[in-house]
Scaffold this active site. Structure first.
Site, PDB file in Angstrom:
ATOM      1  N   GLU A 442       0.841  -1.208   0.000  1.00 30.71           N
ATOM      2  CA  GLU A 442       0.000   0.000   0.000  1.00 30.71           C
ATOM      3  C   GLU A 442       0.878   1.261   0.000  1.00 30.71           C
ATOM      4  O   GLU A 442       0.530   2.282   0.589  1.00 30.71           O
ATOM      5  CB  GLU A 442      -0.939  -0.042   1.214  1.00 30.71           C
TER       6      GLU A 442
HETATM    7  C1  LIG Z   1       2.722  -9.616   0.868  1.00 35.44           C
HETATM    8  C2  LIG Z   1       2.443  -8.593  -0.177  1.00 35.44           C
HETATM    9  C3  LIG Z   1       1.129  -8.295  -0.499  1.00 35.44           C
HETATM   10  C4  LIG Z   1       0.851  -7.375  -1.515  1.00 35.44           C
HETATM   11  N1  LIG Z   1      -0.452  -7.143  -1.895  1.00 35.44           N
HETATM   12  C5  LIG Z   1      -0.693  -6.437  -3.037  1.00 35.44           C
HETATM   13  C6  LIG Z   1      -2.006  -6.367  -3.588  1.00 35.44           C
HETATM   14  O1  LIG Z   1      -2.979  -6.910  -3.054  1.00 35.44           O
HETATM   15  N2  LIG Z   1      -2.181  -5.701  -4.765  1.00 35.44           N
HETATM   16  C7  LIG Z   1      -1.139  -5.102  -5.405  1.00 35.44           C
HETATM   17  O2  LIG Z   1      -1.359  -4.525  -6.468  1.00 35.44           O
HETATM   18  N3  LIG Z   1       0.106  -5.116  -4.890  1.00 35.44           N
HETATM   19  C8  LIG Z   1       0.361  -5.777  -3.724  1.00 35.44           C
HETATM   20  N4  LIG Z   1       1.634  -5.837  -3.218  1.00 35.44           N
HETATM   21  C9  LIG Z   1       2.698  -5.114  -3.880  1.00 35.44           C
HETATM   22  C10 LIG Z   1       3.201  -3.922  -3.064  1.00 35.44           C
HETATM   23  O3  LIG Z   1       2.230  -2.910  -3.032  1.00 35.44           O
HETATM   24  C11 LIG Z   1       4.522  -3.479  -3.711  1.00 35.44           C
HETATM   25  O4  LIG Z   1       5.485  -4.462  -3.360  1.00 35.44           O
HETATM   26  C12 LIG Z   1       4.952  -2.106  -3.256  1.00 35.44           C
HETATM   27  O5  LIG Z   1       4.092  -1.141  -3.784  1.00 35.44           O
HETATM   28  C13 LIG Z   1       6.381  -1.773  -3.721  1.00 35.44           C
HETATM   29  O6  LIG Z   1       6.588  -2.085  -5.068  1.00 35.44           O
HETATM   30  P1  LIG Z   1       7.846  -2.965  -5.478  1.00 35.44           P
HETATM   31  O7  LIG Z   1       7.851  -4.171  -4.612  1.00 35.44           O
HETATM   32  O8  LIG Z   1       7.813  -3.201  -6.935  1.00 35.44           O
HETATM   33  O9  LIG Z   1       9.102  -2.087  -5.098  1.00 35.44           O
HETATM   34  P2  LIG Z   1       9.773  -0.943  -6.016  1.00 35.44           P
HETATM   35  O10 LIG Z   1       8.731  -0.057  -6.557  1.00 35.44           O
HETATM   36  O11 LIG Z   1      10.693  -1.601  -6.978  1.00 35.44           O
HETATM   37  O12 LIG Z   1      10.601  -0.159  -4.929  1.00 35.44           O
HETATM   38  C14 LIG Z   1      11.841  -0.638  -4.368  1.00 35.44           C
HETATM   39  C15 LIG Z   1      12.343   0.365  -3.339  1.00 35.44           C
HETATM   40  O13 LIG Z   1      12.610   1.622  -3.984  1.00 35.44           O
HETATM   41  C16 LIG Z   1      11.921   2.661  -3.340  1.00 35.44           C
HETATM   42  N5  LIG Z   1      11.508   3.653  -4.330  1.00 35.44           N
HETATM   43  C17 LIG Z   1      10.958   3.439  -5.549  1.00 35.44           C
HETATM   44  N6  LIG Z   1      10.742   4.597  -6.169  1.00 35.44           N
HETATM   45  C18 LIG Z   1      11.149   5.580  -5.353  1.00 35.44           C
HETATM   46  C19 LIG Z   1      11.185   6.993  -5.430  1.00 35.44           C
HETATM   47  N7  LIG Z   1      10.726   7.651  -6.480  1.00 35.44           N
HETATM   48  N8  LIG Z   1      11.696   7.673  -4.378  1.00 35.44           N
HETATM   49  C20 LIG Z   1      12.144   7.031  -3.292  1.00 35.44           C
HETATM   50  N9  LIG Z   1      12.128   5.701  -3.159  1.00 35.44           N
HETATM   51  C21 LIG Z   1      11.640   4.975  -4.180  1.00 35.44           C
HETATM   52  C22 LIG Z   1      10.727   2.013  -2.654  1.00 35.44           C
HETATM   53  O14 LIG Z   1      10.293   2.778  -1.544  1.00 35.44           O
HETATM   54  C23 LIG Z   1      11.325   0.676  -2.234  1.00 35.44           C
HETATM   55  O15 LIG Z   1      11.978   0.818  -1.006  1.00 35.44           O
HETATM   56  C24 LIG Z   1       1.916  -6.717  -2.172  1.00 35.44           C
HETATM   57  C25 LIG Z   1       3.243  -6.998  -1.813  1.00 35.44           C
HETATM   58  C26 LIG Z   1       3.509  -7.937  -0.859  1.00 35.44           C
HETATM   59  C27 LIG Z   1       4.944  -8.263  -0.556  1.00 35.44           C
END
Ligand SMILES: Cc1cc2nc3c(=O)[nH]c(=O)nc-3n(C[C@H](O)[C@H](O)[C@H](O)COP(=O)(O)OP(=O)(O)OC[C@H]3O[C@@H](n4cnc5c(N)ncnc54)[C@H](O)[C@@H]3O)c2cc1C
Length: 595
Positions: A442
């Site tokens: 989220e």
């Molecule tokens: C158990 C679990 C349940 C989930 N449930 C859902 C769900 O129901 N529906 C759904 O759609 N998704 C879901 N997710 C996905 C979750 O919302 C994403 O993992 C999350 O939004 C982060 O995306 P990412 O993992 O691709 O990380 P990335 O976007 O690749 O980010 C990696 C890191 O970089 C940082 N970062 C990225 N861009 C920036 C920026 N511009 N400035 C500063 N920092 C930055 C982030 O804060 C993070 O620390 C779930 C994930 C998990 C693990």
């Protein structure tokens, strides 16, 4: 196994004594939200969460969900499905849903108390109804009449559940990168194709149908976030008359093996020209998502609160019981072979950190949730606008701070158990593992911080901040002559002024260099959270002094003193980090990080 007892006394104190929801609910026209009824609902919610959900928490962790490769079916841990049936039978699913869709129409902010109890009792289980709530919000605000009829009622009744399908393998934070496609069909529906990952409750064995809300691109969509639309894609096809038809072309490909929340299914979902229906306007899917973002983000903040509280309750009981060493100032229990560890200042530091962050966080988040009620139920346009601004400002603070504090508190609580916290027996390590996801999904903490500083402060000229500062100053003015509160009012007023000055300083520097926002954002977010909590602690003391028992008044006053002396000074470190600007973060060339 860890125990859980719903903190009804403090929930009532927060709702009825400090935030004072009763006149607000009456003014907003919540006919059913009478005190006696709310008290009865809280009692029943406590009973349900303590006796049905809490006992399933450990088994959910140990057994987890299982996946059948052949059929794509997901089986939830033992007891989860039956608990869901009891939840639905008890009418809990529709507690805050509108009456016209079969709900009970109680205020969203009152429902937050139930949510806290569910999350504390069994976070993994709580994720299934949580996602239904998100789908309800999307349909309520953006669904066409037939979509509301066909999908909302079964969701509110608990016969179907919902999901939110945003994330794709290459696209998490940056939704502008998403690739899932939506091709128009002759009958007005769309063929949705693509793969979504990490989908909570994407597949399970609770209900006959699962309603996926999916972000996808139309054929002529512009690139980036301006070309994203929102679709409703049920697992079993649903006609315009609401009748359930054949299996849709949506399938779970696998489930994730995770650090925590093992009982919550996290699914890879394949959409293979699945039948879907557009919700809201083409290419405006992100805006539709934003409508429910506030409630979803507040809800995850509440997850941090619930876990922290359960961990704290167990640590407190253990600290009163566990005998180790004597107090430095002489034996406090000379009749026992050693003193209970609660006499040691360092154990008290951990316990009081938890207590002050939990009870303060409860006030912060419950108050933010009342703004959802104002936003949705007031007829006064100006009040609506102000509620929207303040809610938008507080939401990233609640989401990020309560989840980060959830991790901190579950770790403190585990530490109070020593080695017994690290082993499985007491359930403390599960709480710490479960809490870890809440700062990630989220929107990560970093993204909440950017939302707060970049959008809510810089782009929207800090309208929400000005309102909150106005609340602080009004409170300080009103309490100026109150000797009982003097020790809190002066430092609070000083912090409010410092908060304003710090915001101006960042704003000025950001005009010359946009990276200043990213460099300051997370420290600014925590700074804001700690000052906001100081305000709520001062108000808690004021409310306790006015209406509570001597024990509550003493407990609130001493905890507030701890907070002001030991936690609020964290703002000094955050302010210093902000003053240092971008250089310490950006000077080192990325190529030299491993040199
Ligand atoms: C158990 C679990 C349940 C989930 N449930 C859902 C769900 O129901 N529906 C759904 O759609 N998704 C879901 N997710 C996905 C979750 O919302 C994403 O993992 C999350 O939004 C982060 O995306 P990412 O993992 O691709 O990380 P990335 O976007 O690749 O980010 C990696 C890191 O970089 C940082 N970062 C990225 N861009 C920036 C920026 N511009 N400035 C500063 N920092 C930055 C982030 O804060 C993070 O620390 C779930 C994930 C998990 C693990």
């Amino acid at each position: 196994m860890s125990r859980y007892q719903s903190p009804l006394r403090d929930i009532r104190f927060a709702l009825f004594d400090v935030i004072d929801v009763e006149p607000l609910y009456a003014r907003l026209g919540f006919a059913g939200a009478q005190r006696d009824l709310m008290d009865a609902v809280l009692e029943e919610a406590a009973k349900f969460t303590e006796t049905v959900l809490a006992p399933l928490n450990a088994i959910g962790d140990q057994v987890g969900c299982s996946f059948d490769k052949e059929t794509g079916a997901v089986t939830s841990p033992p007891g989860f499905r039956h608990a869901y049936e009891q939840f639905v039978e008890g009418g809990w699913n529709g507690l805050v849903a509108p009456e016209r869709f079969g709900g009970q129409g109680l205020p969203e902010s009152f429902g937050v108390a139930l949510k806290e109890m569910i999350d504390a009792a069994n976070l993994a289980w709580g994720n299934y109804p949580l996602l239904s709530h998100g789908a309800t919000e999307a349909l309520k605000h953006h669904g066409e009449a037939w979509q509301q009829e066909a999908f909302l009622k079964p969701i509110v009744e608990g016969r179907w559940t919902g999901t939110m399908c945003l994330t794709e393998p290459h696209c998490g934070t940056d939704l502008g990168l998403l690739k899932t496609r939506a091709a128009p069909n002759a009958d007005g529906s769309f063929a949705i194709s693509g793969t979504k990952i990490f989908i909570t409750a994407g597949e399970h064995d609770f209900t006959e149908n699962i309603v996926h809300l999916v972000l996808a691109r139309l054929p002529d969509a512009p690139p980036g976030t301006k070309g994203i639309s929102l679709f409703i894609v049920p697992k079993m096809k649903v006609g315009r008359d609401g009748a359930m038809g054949d299996r849709n072309a949506v399938r779970c490909g696998s489930i994730e093996h995770k650090m925590g929340i093992h009982g919550s299914s996290t699914c890879v979902m394949h959409f293979d020209a699945a039948q879907g229906w557009l919700i809201g306007q083409p290419n405006k899917g992100l805006m539709a998502m934003f409508t429910m973002m506030n409630t979803a983000r507040l809800a995850v903040g509440i997850q941090g609160l619930g876990l922290a509280d359960r961990a704290y309750q167990n640590a407190l009981a253990y600290a009163r019981d566990r005998l180790q060493m004597r107090s430095l100032s002489g034996a406090k229990f000379p009749d026992k072979p050693a003193d209970p560890i609660i006499v040691h200042p360092d154990v008290r530091r951990m316990l009081l950190t938890c207590k002050s962050l939990i009870e303060g966080g409860r006030l912060l988040s419950y108050h933010a949730a009342t703004l959802v009620d104002v936003l949705e139920h007031t007829n006064d346009a100006e009040e609506k606008k102000r509620a929207d601004e303040l809610l938008g400002f507080l939401t990233p603070i609640v989401k990020a701070c309560l989840t980060e504090w959830g991790i901190e508190c579950t770790y403190h609580a585990l530490q109070c158990f020593g080695g017994h916290g690290y082993i499985r027996e007491h359930g403390m390590e599960q709480l710490a593992r479960d809490a870890r996801i809440t700062t990630v999904y989220e929107g990560t903490t970093g993204i909440q911080a950017l939302d707060l500083l970049g959008r809510k402060i810089m782009q929207l000229q800090g309208a929400g901040l000005q309102q909150f500062l106005g609340m602080i100053h009004a409170f300080c003015d009103a309490q100026a002559g109150n000797a009982e509160l003097a020790e809190f009012i002066a430092p609070l007023a000083e912090k409010a002024n410092e908060w304003q000055a710090l915001t101006m300083e960042i704003g000025k520097r950001a005009m010359a260099n946009a990276d200043e926002i990213g460099a300051a954002s997370t420290d600014y977010l925590f700074y804001s959270g700690y000052v906001a909590l100081a305000y709520w602690w001062a108000r808690a003391v004021a409310a306790a002094t006015a209406s509570s028992s001597p024990e509550t008044t003493t407990a609130k006053r001493e905890t507030a003193r701890f907070y002001f002396a030991r936690i609020l000074p964290r703002t000094l470190a955050h302010a210093a980090a902000i003053h240092s600007g971008t250089a310490p973060l950006l000077a080192l060339d990325a190529a030299l990080f491993d040199s």
